[in-house]
Scaffold this motif. Structure first.
Motif, PDB file in Angstrom:
ATOM      1  N   ASN A  11       0.878  -1.155  -0.038  1.00  0.00           N
ATOM      2  CA  ASN A  11       0.141  -0.071   0.115  1.00  0.00           C
ATOM      3  C   ASN A  11       0.886   1.129  -0.191  1.00  0.00           C
ATOM      4  N   ARG A  13       4.032   1.506  -1.125  1.00  0.00           N
ATOM      5  CA  ARG A  13       4.585   1.530  -2.268  1.00  0.00           C
ATOM      6  C   ARG A  13       3.718   2.338  -3.476  1.00  0.00           C
ATOM      7  N   GLU A  14       2.473   1.894  -3.480  1.00  0.00           N
ATOM      8  CA  GLU A  14       1.533   2.240  -4.372  1.00  0.00           C
ATOM      9  C   GLU A  14       1.089   3.837  -4.320  1.00  0.00           C
ATOM     10  N   LYS A  15       1.292   4.340  -3.118  1.00  0.00           N
ATOM     11  CA  LYS A  15       0.753   5.655  -2.763  1.00  0.00           C
ATOM     12  C   LYS A  15       1.855   6.501  -3.178  1.00  0.00           C
ATOM     13  N   ALA A  17       4.339   5.594  -5.224  1.00  0.00           N
ATOM     14  CA  ALA A  17       4.434   5.625  -6.794  1.00  0.00           C
ATOM     15  C   ALA A  17       3.390   6.674  -7.577  1.00  0.00           C
ATOM     16  N   LYS A  18       2.249   6.507  -7.077  1.00  0.00           N
ATOM     17  CA  LYS A  18       1.196   7.450  -7.645  1.00  0.00           C
ATOM     18  C   LYS A  18       1.280   8.856  -7.341  1.00  0.00           C
ATOM     19  N   GLY A  19       2.263   9.454  -6.251  1.00  0.00           N
ATOM     20  CA  GLY A  19       2.350  10.660  -5.790  1.00  0.00           C
ATOM     21  C   GLY A  19       1.492  11.064  -4.632  1.00  0.00           C
ATOM     22  N   GLN A  20       0.735  10.273  -4.308  1.00  0.00           N
ATOM     23  CA  GLN A  20      -0.161  10.343  -3.290  1.00  0.00           C
ATOM     24  C   GLN A  20       0.456  10.580  -1.930  1.00  0.00           C
ATOM     25  N   ARG A  58      -1.252  16.059   1.426  1.00  0.00           N
ATOM     26  CA  ARG A  58      -0.515  14.979   0.932  1.00  0.00           C
ATOM     27  C   ARG A  58      -0.034  13.907   1.963  1.00  0.00           C
TER      28      ARG A  58
END
Length: 65
Positions: A11, A13-15, A17-20, A58
């Motif tokens: 989770n 890593r995904e955030k 990578a998406k710039g979230q 952010r």
């Protein structure tokens, strides 16, 4: 003190990578940061330098190895 929400590595890593989210290595020592940082992470000292410029919406993810 507020409860700390824990999330999975996937989770996080995904955030990131998406710039979230901003990933921050929570070690005080820059030496420890250089040894334990994860891809895409910034050091705690860099975070402190940037904290007034970081978008308040952010998500911040702090970690230590």
């Amino acid at each position: 003190m507020a409860d700390v929400a824990r999330i999975s590595v996937q989770n996080a890593r995904e955030k990131v990578a998406k710039g979230q989210a901003l990933l921050v290595c929570a070690y005080e020592s820059d030496d420890k940061f250089s040894r334990f940082h994860l891809e895409g992470a910034i050091s705690l000292s860099e975070f402190r330098r940037l904290e007034n410029d970081i978008d308040r919406g952010r998500e911040l993810i702090f970690y230590c190895a």
